[in-house]
Design an enzyme around this catalytic site. Structure first.
Site, short mmCIF file in Angstrom:
data_model
loop_
_atom_site.label_atom_id
_atom_site.label_comp_id
_atom_site.label_asym_id
_atom_site.label_seq_id
_atom_site.Cartn_x
_atom_site.Cartn_y
_atom_site.Cartn_z
N ASP A 207 -38.08 48.18 54.46
CA ASP A 207 -39.42 47.61 54.82
C ASP A 207 -39.32 46.02 54.18
O ASP A 207 -38.96 46.16 53.13
CB ASP A 207 -40.63 48.26 54.44
CG ASP A 207 -41.81 47.90 54.94
OD1 ASP A 207 -42.19 47.91 56.23
OD2 ASP A 207 -42.83 47.35 54.08
N GLU A 249 -21.67 55.55 48.35
CA GLU A 249 -21.18 56.85 47.78
C GLU A 249 -21.54 58.28 48.56
O GLU A 249 -20.84 59.20 48.37
CB GLU A 249 -21.95 57.32 46.39
CG GLU A 249 -21.53 56.23 45.21
CD GLU A 249 -22.48 56.48 44.09
OE1 GLU A 249 -23.16 57.76 43.96
OE2 GLU A 249 -23.06 55.67 43.42
C1 GLC Z 1 -43.76 45.90 57.62
C2 GLC Z 1 -44.08 47.39 58.52
C3 GLC Z 1 -45.40 47.16 58.67
C4 GLC Z 1 -46.30 47.17 57.41
C5 GLC Z 1 -45.68 46.30 56.63
C6 GLC Z 1 -46.23 46.09 55.06
O1 GLC Z 1 -43.84 44.86 58.37
O2 GLC Z 1 -43.47 47.46 59.68
O3 GLC Z 1 -46.06 48.25 59.66
O4 GLC Z 1 -47.69 47.07 57.53
O5 GLC Z 1 -44.24 46.23 56.41
O6 GLC Z 1 -45.53 47.49 54.36
#
Ligand code: GLC
Length: 529
Positions: A207, A249
């Protein structure tokens, strides 16, 4: 240098996979409490196997106060009780694998929940403060935030705590940013990766992958001055090289959420010792226009080629307007900045285009991401304001409708309560009127449904083989390409019907040909040459 982008060996499944994104909270409600859960997913694994997908990407399922739909993680080694238990997650991973479906989990390294033990200890004045970005404020009494950075959800990126210091959060205040200059932060995340690889996951989505590292001076952002204080900092690549060694790994793979306009900077994350893949947001945000799509496809393939990484093709996800809705509007591009309540939409037109786009994206070289409900042609829902939960709505001062409209619980059975999502309690987000007309059980019996199109397309897709893409000459507004195995994809985005190239067989069409055997507007076909 990696393999050419079309190469596929069994252990390189991810180079051409179809990956289904599961937003657990809205997928299927196994215990009937109104919230989707792992029991619901386990019960629907046969559906996913029949759809023919190679892998599932689960948006965060960890312990979380759900202030940002689970992207506010309180404990990476626990499943949120609303969704189930760790033992159930392990069973789910194993059961999916038995059906030939791999699992990808979502890690959120940029921030944690304010309920994470580290942040609670930091607030209590412990040494954990060093794991976050705490700073005194500016102004005579420290009453101004340390700098002018804005949260991605709107408003300042700083919140003041009881003792007068401020902490940084690039997203909601409930999502304090971690300090990636601290070795404990790196160690912890490397351990989290191992924790999930040990449990049999095949991949990890990262993310906000380009935001982790901040300039330690936390300077104000000056337009045009490089490097940016927190986007795409060079130090990130060391982090991902260390992660890649861990993934190797276990034979695991990464997909990065990397939003960067600069193709060359983007491709750096995909060097052979870094991430395997990253989401293609250029394609996802591209308007429904032939030249723009062709340019996006060409640029995508060109930027991936030098690093040997496969492209990904994405039409939507849990953050953006659903495809049939976006393509049914005057402005068919996606942009967070232009989202608004009450945008006029022609759903029939959008659906027609989305069907064509499905055949286009499934014919391209690389992997394809399919967001749950996309295969049902679900539209973006307009959520009544009093039911909205997404922080993006609140932090925009109510102007932005937020992202809940693409997160509505799925319709499984037309005749059942809540369209078969769950049994007892009302779903956590309301399903709009007419939702059951999209139900899986109806579409499964309908040869003209979006679900039938996706099932067929995923089943037939291997005919395109591993070949690279070659464009064929076409009139304006028509896209046609082949993939070396004598199979063609033709898409008509022009205003008039198009003649088809010579072919021996029509393998699949997003809509029927016209009476003269020509390809109507907003239609795609797969042909054998
Ligand atoms: C990313 C995710 C989103 C979230 C953001 C903060 O963009 O896809 O849904 O709100 O990160 O974690």
């Amino acid at each position: 240098m990696g393999q050419p982008s079309h190469a596929r060996t069994p252990d390189q499944w991810w180079r051409s996979a179809v990956i289904h994104q599961v937003y657990v909270r809205s997928f299927a409600d196994g215990d009937g409490d109104g919230t989707g859960d792992l029991a619901g997913v386990r019960a629907r694994l046969p559906y996913l196997a029949e759809l023919g997908v190679d892998a599932l990407w689960f948006t965060p399922w960890y312990l979380s106060p759900l202030k940002d739909g689970g992207y506010d993680v309180a404990d990476y080694r626990a499943i949120d009780p609303a969704f189930g238990t760790l033992a159930e997650a392990e069973k789910l991973i194993a059961e999916a694998r038995e059906l030939g479906i791999r699992t990808i989990v979502d890690v959120v390294p940029n921030h944690v929940s304010d309920q994470h033990v580290w942040f609670r200890q930091a607030l209590a004045g412990g040494p954990e403060r060093a794991l976050f970005h705490f700073r005194p404020g500016r102004g005579a009494r420290g009453e101004l935030p340390p700098n002018g950075w804005r949260s991605q959800f709107g408003g300042p990126a700083w919140t003041r705590v009881a003792d007068g210091d401020w902490y940084l959060h690039l997203f909601a205040p409930e999502q304090p940013d971690l300090n990636w200059a601290h070795p404990a932060v790196r160690r912890e995340h490397e351990d989290i990766l191992r924790f999930w690889f040990e449990r049999g996951v095949a991949g990890v989505r990262i993310d906000s992958a380009a935001l982790l590292v901040k300039d330690p001076r936390l300077p104000d952002f000056t337009e045009g001055r490089d490097p940016h204080p927190y986007v795409d900092r060079d130090e990130l690549h060391d982090i991902y090289r260390a992660w890649r060694a861990i993934a190797d790994e276990y034979g695991g793979v990464f997909v990065g959420e990397v939003w960067l306009p600069d193709a060359e900077r983007f491709a750096r994350y995909l060097r052979p010792d870094e991430l395997h893949t990253a989401f293609n947001f250029s394609f996802m945000t591209c308007p429904w226009e032939a030249t723009r799509l062709r340019t996006s496809i060409d640029e995508t393939l060109a930027e991936h080629a030098p690093v040997g990484a496969p492209a990904t093709w994405v039409l939507c996800n849990h953050d953006v307007t659903r495809t049939v809705t976006r393509y049914g509007r005057d402005d068919t591009a996606f942009d967070f900045a232009t989202k608004a309540f009450g945008t006029p939409t022609d759903l029939a037109l959008g659906t027609r285009r989305a069907r064509a786009a499905a055949l286009l994206s499934l014919a391209l070289p690389g992997s394809v991401y399919l967001y749950q409900g996309e295969e049902l042609g679900l539209p973006e829902a307009e959520i009544p304001v009093e039911r909205i939960q997404d922080p993006m709505h609140f932090r925009s001062g109510g102007a932005d409708p937020g992202r809940d409209g693409c997160r509505v619980p799925l319709p499984w059975a037309a005749e059942e309560p809540y369209a078969g999502f769950g049994s007892r309690a009302e779903p956590w987000l309301p399903q709009p009127a007419g939702w059951s007309s999209y139900a899986v059980d109806r579409q499964a019996r309908d040869p003209g449904s979006m679900l039938t199109l996706y099932r067929e397309a995923i089943r037939i897709r291997p005919v395109f083989g591993d070949g690279p893409l070659t464009w064929l000459p076409t009139p304006d507004g028509v896209l046609a390409f082949t993939r070396a195995e004598g199979v063609l994809c033709v898409v008509n985005l022009a205003d008039t019907p198009a003649d088809l190239p010579a072919h021996t067989e029509l393998l699949l069409g997003s809509a029927p040909l016209d009476a003269d055997g020509r390809l109507p507007k907003d239609t795609a076909v797969w042909l054998r040459a």
